[in-house]
Design an enzyme around this catalytic site. Sequence first.
Site, PDB file in Angstrom:
ATOM      1  N   GLY A  47       0.824  -1.200   0.000  1.00 29.63           N
ATOM      2  CA  GLY A  47       0.000   0.000   0.000  1.00 29.63           C
ATOM      3  C   GLY A  47       0.855   1.245   0.000  1.00 29.63           C
ATOM      4  CD  GLN A  52       3.543   5.704   2.448  1.00 33.44           C
ATOM      5  OE1 GLN A  52       2.570   5.160   1.966  1.00 33.44           O
ATOM      6  NE2 GLN A  52       4.551   5.029   2.983  1.00 33.44           N
ATOM      7  CB  CYS A 103       5.511   2.195   7.140  1.00 33.28           C
ATOM      8  SG  CYS A 103       5.006   3.662   6.240  1.00 33.28           S
ATOM      9  CG  LEU A 104       6.633   0.787   1.068  1.00 26.76           C
ATOM     10  CD1 LEU A 104       5.917   1.079  -0.245  1.00 26.76           C
ATOM     11  CD2 LEU A 104       7.744  -0.237   0.862  1.00 26.76           C
ATOM     12  CG  HIS A 145      -0.343   1.185   7.183  1.00 26.70           C
ATOM     13  ND1 HIS A 145       0.644   0.653   7.995  1.00 26.70           N
ATOM     14  CD2 HIS A 145       0.303   2.068   6.362  1.00 26.70           C
ATOM     15  CE1 HIS A 145       1.811   1.202   7.672  1.00 26.70           C
ATOM     16  NE2 HIS A 145       1.637   2.052   6.690  1.00 26.70           N
ATOM     17  CD  GLU A 146      -0.898   2.406   2.684  1.00 23.13           C
ATOM     18  OE1 GLU A 146      -0.448   3.560   2.553  1.00 23.13           O
ATOM     19  OE2 GLU A 146      -0.181   1.442   3.023  1.00 23.13           O
ATOM     20  CG  HIS A 149       0.538   6.764   5.368  1.00 21.36           C
ATOM     21  ND1 HIS A 149       1.685   7.229   5.954  1.00 21.36           N
ATOM     22  CD2 HIS A 149       0.764   5.443   5.133  1.00 21.36           C
ATOM     23  CE1 HIS A 149       2.562   6.237   6.070  1.00 21.36           C
ATOM     24  NE2 HIS A 149       2.025   5.134   5.580  1.00 21.36           N
TER      25      HIS A 149
HETATM   26 NI    NI Z   1       2.897   3.265   5.560  1.00 20.15          NI
END
Ligand code: NI
Length: 170
Positions: A47, A52, A103-104, A145-146, A149
């Site tokens: 995701g 991000q 998380c990326l 989670h997304e 963000h």
């Molecule tokens: Ni994340």
Amino acid sequence: MAIREIISPENPILRKKAQRVTDFKDPKLQTLIEDMAETLEEAVGVGLAAPQVAISQRIIVVQLPDDEESREEYGADAGVLHVVINPEIARASDNMVSGVEACLSIPGLFGSVDRHDAITIKGQDRHGKPIRIKTRGWLARVFQHEIDHLDGILYVDRAKRIWKAEEMAE
Ligand code: NI
């Protein structure tokens, strides 16, 4: 299409509340969505939210791997690329489940986070058409989670425990 740079929490954009998308005719929106999908694939993530990649807009892309485990759980939906604009959680189960997240934007860390087991998301597709997605389990977790963000919330804020990747290998 292009790979975008994924920013880390040192960049304040990641902590800002993102703006709603209103102009679906803007060609930059479609380019951004294509780039986000490509960036997600290249990063081997599940995701990605627009903040991000340093764009403070309410856009998320979610795609589980099309593997045996997700096919068992989600059938033909397993490897589908979900693009949701202005997503909101319309309904959420009282039942919370604990699971591992990463998380990326925060490479090398993992954490255990409680999330709603089942949720219904409402939002818009990439052309502005209203959509609803009802899901549970891992996919519901990734959506939560997304969507976090978009409000400047990172999973580490919610985690009961956080550990480094190398500790997991031990
Ligand atoms: Ni994340």
